[in-house]
Design an enzyme around this catalytic site. Structure first.
Site, short mmCIF file in Angstrom:
data_model
loop_
_atom_site.label_atom_id
_atom_site.label_comp_id
_atom_site.label_asym_id
_atom_site.label_seq_id
_atom_site.Cartn_x
_atom_site.Cartn_y
_atom_site.Cartn_z
N ASP A 98 0.83 -1.22 0.00
CA ASP A 98 0.00 0.00 0.00
C ASP A 98 0.86 1.26 0.00
O ASP A 98 0.67 2.16 0.83
CB ASP A 98 -0.93 0.03 1.22
CG ASP A 98 -1.67 -1.27 1.45
OD1 ASP A 98 -2.01 -1.93 0.46
OD2 ASP A 98 -1.91 -1.62 2.62
N GLY B 8 -11.30 -7.27 8.30
CA GLY B 8 -12.66 -7.75 8.29
C GLY B 8 -13.64 -6.94 9.12
O GLY B 8 -14.82 -7.30 9.19
N ASN C 157 -15.85 3.10 6.13
CA ASN C 157 -14.77 2.42 6.83
C ASN C 157 -13.58 3.36 6.80
O ASN C 157 -13.07 3.69 5.72
CB ASN C 157 -14.42 1.09 6.17
CG ASN C 157 -13.45 0.26 7.01
OD1 ASN C 157 -13.23 0.54 8.19
ND2 ASN C 157 -12.88 -0.76 6.40
N ALA C 158 -13.13 3.80 7.96
CA ALA C 158 -12.11 4.85 8.06
C ALA C 158 -10.71 4.27 7.88
O ALA C 158 -9.92 4.19 8.82
CB ALA C 158 -12.24 5.58 9.39
N ILE C 159 -10.41 3.86 6.66
CA ILE C 159 -9.07 3.41 6.29
C ILE C 159 -8.72 4.00 4.92
O ILE C 159 -9.54 4.62 4.26
CB ILE C 159 -8.94 1.87 6.25
CG1 ILE C 159 -9.82 1.27 5.16
CG2 ILE C 159 -9.25 1.27 7.61
CD1 ILE C 159 -9.56 -0.22 4.93
N SER D 50 -13.30 1.79 2.04
CA SER D 50 -13.07 0.46 1.48
C SER D 50 -14.41 -0.21 1.26
O SER D 50 -15.45 0.44 1.27
CB SER D 50 -12.19 -0.37 2.42
OG SER D 50 -12.94 -0.85 3.52
N GLU E 108 -11.33 -0.66 -2.84
CA GLU E 108 -10.61 0.01 -1.77
C GLU E 108 -9.40 0.74 -2.33
O GLU E 108 -9.20 0.81 -3.55
CB GLU E 108 -10.19 -1.00 -0.70
CG GLU E 108 -9.32 -2.12 -1.20
CD GLU E 108 -9.07 -3.19 -0.14
OE1 GLU E 108 -9.79 -3.21 0.87
OE2 GLU E 108 -8.16 -4.01 -0.34
N HIS F 169 -3.39 -1.26 -4.84
CA HIS F 169 -3.35 -0.24 -3.81
C HIS F 169 -2.27 0.79 -4.13
O HIS F 169 -1.25 0.91 -3.46
CB HIS F 169 -3.13 -0.82 -2.43
CG HIS F 169 -3.63 0.11 -1.36
ND1 HIS F 169 -4.63 -0.23 -0.48
CD2 HIS F 169 -3.30 1.39 -1.05
CE1 HIS F 169 -4.88 0.78 0.33
NE2 HIS F 169 -4.08 1.79 -0.01
#
Length: 473
Positions: free
Chosen positions: A51, A135, A169-171, A189, A229, A309
């Site tokens: 990433d 997950g 989703n806070a990524i 994501s 994502e 990514h």
């Protein structure tokens, strides 16, 4: 045949007025699967990179930050930092943090930090990081600041966080500057899709406290195999467009990179066929997005699995995609890849089939194009690796054989167009292919390559089998 001198112009093999073009010199190459480096971080030049996000510092040094990973044992948490002077040779710098910031650890219980991004506001670098557990969407994006990319970094706490029941989703944070100079953050994501929100450049945090932004892309059902994502948005001034890069599917096996574009940073983002990147009613959903890169294998050398990514570097008008990939021999290893991005006439990004070695977009002689090639088509319904198949370009403009209906044409600069016909004489598809004199990492020699898009938004790669005349001794 023309004689190749490394790093010097290669002459066309006929008329004096044909263009000269230059192949890159042999790049530094780091050994694969080198177990002697497992416990020696200084030798993690491009190994253990996942990433990756890139920035160019004011002194011209490129820095890549990446997820905490490690082959063979649990990773040390803290965000890996590497640097380079040429995007080819990379040196280990160290970790941004000594462990996981306390607030992020308390919210998520994370064992490592994921998918960082970095941007400079004023005199400070802002390092965005994500904490979560696989997950779940009990997740947290934080930010730290420093006067130097090599630290020390001071944590500034929460940017946005999420929990079970939230759509977001806070990524996977990504900072992007719009055409008016205003900062935004894309993130998200496969739980609820990709979001974008305005950022206050004075704090590096949401312009409106508590704002989670608006959704710009998603897939359904939201599963690992149906993932979307790793968002990265870049603005191209030439085409006045925002480009959203995302990674589809499982990061362990069939990651692939898709692209949509928009007139506005908040969307809607559409692909080459006009399909919206947030349309969950269109089926099959794997058809959405220009698929510009996926797992691949040429006929020689080792293939790669699950490239994705990515981040994108705009280096004074030269664009590069920076991503990780897993070698097919053992997908537990992860390596940093940098590739040149070139742009089609209609303003779509396409990615070099070979890792960057210093190549430049150049005018190519028509006499250098005809011959035996191999071609990879990234069909959107292909999981895993796409395999190379032979392609013969005949000097008279036919493809395959002299009596074939299929044909190729050349624009006199660096673009070839393939036209494929149905039995009834109607056009089945076309491919706009941009030529690049590159380094063949599989065969360790210079080679002429192409990259482009089929008329349905499918990525196409190729490289010439005879290389640059250099395979004949």
């Amino acid at each position: 045949m023309a004689m190749l001198l490394m790093g010097l112009p290669l002459l066309g093999c006929s008329a004096q007025d044909e263009p000269k073009f230059v192949y890159p010199d042999k790049p530094v190459q780091y050994p694969m699967y080198d177990k002697s480096t497992l416990n020696n971080e200084a030798d993690w030049h491009i190994n253990n990179a996942h990433d990756p996000s890139i920035i160019k510092a004011e002194d011209g040094t490129y820095y890549a930050v990446s997820t905490d990973v490690r082959v063979g044992s649990p990773p040390k948490p803290g965000i890996m930092v590497r640097k380079s002077k040429d995007l080819i040779a990379w040196d280990w710098v160290g970790y941004a943090f000594n462990g996981i910031p306390a607030e992020a650890a308390a919210w998520t219980g994370a064992a490592n930090l994921w998918a960082p991004d970095v941007h400079k506001f004023g005199e400070k670098y802002y390092l965005y990081y994500a904490a979560s557990t696989f997950g779940t969407n009990q997740s947290y994006i934080g930010v730290a600041t420093s006067a130097s990319m090599e630290g020390p970094w001071e944590d500034q706490g929460e940017v946005v966080k999420s929990q079970k029941g939230d759509e977001a989703n806070a990524i996977d944070p990504n900072i992007v500057i719009d055409a008016d100079g205003k900062p935004w953050m894309a993130y998200g994501s496969f739980f609820g899709g990709i979001y974008v929100m305005a950022i206050d450049p004075a704090t590096g945090k949401p312009a409106q406290p508590g704002d989670k932004g608006q959704r710009i892309a998603r897939r359904d059902p939201a599963t690992e195999e149906g993932a979307m994502e790793g968002p990265y948005i870049v603005y191209n001034e030439q085409f006045k467009q925002y480009y959203l890069f995302v990674s589809y599917d499982s990061l362990f096996s069939d990651y692939n990179v898709r692209v949509g574009r928009s007139d506005s940073i908040t969307g809607p983002y559409t692909d080459m066929n006009g399909q919206r990147m947030d349309d969950i009613d269109f089926l099959p959903q794997y058809e959405i997005g220009n698929k510009i890169m996926g797992g691949y294998r040429f006929s020689e050398g080792e293939g790669w699995i699950a490239p994705g990514h990515n981040s994108v570097l705009n280096d004074d008008g030269d664009f590069y995609i920076v991503h990780h990939a897993r070698p097919e021999g053992d997908k537990n290893w992860m390596y940093l890849h940098v590739r040149r991005i070139v742009w089609t006439k209609d303003g779509w990004p396409v990615v070099s089939p070979e890792r960057y070695a210093g190549e430049q977009v150049q005018k190519v002689a028509k006499s250098d194009i005809a011959g035996d090639w191999e071609r990879i088509v990234f069909d959107k319904d292909t999981d895993g690796q796409s395999e190379a198949e032979p392609l013969k370009l005949i000097a008279d403009g036919h493809v395959g054989t002299k009596d074939s209906k299929d044909e190729w044409t050349f624009d006199g600069d660096h673009t070839v167009t393939l036209t494929w016909y149905e039995e009834d004489g109607s056009v089945a598809s076309t491919e706009e292919l941009l030529l690049l004199p590159s380094w063949d990492w599989e065969r360790d020699m210079p080679v002429l390559t192409f990259t482009g898009l089929r008329s349905d938004g499918t990525g196409v790669w190729g490289k010439k089998q005879e290389g640059a005349g250099n395979s004949k001794k």
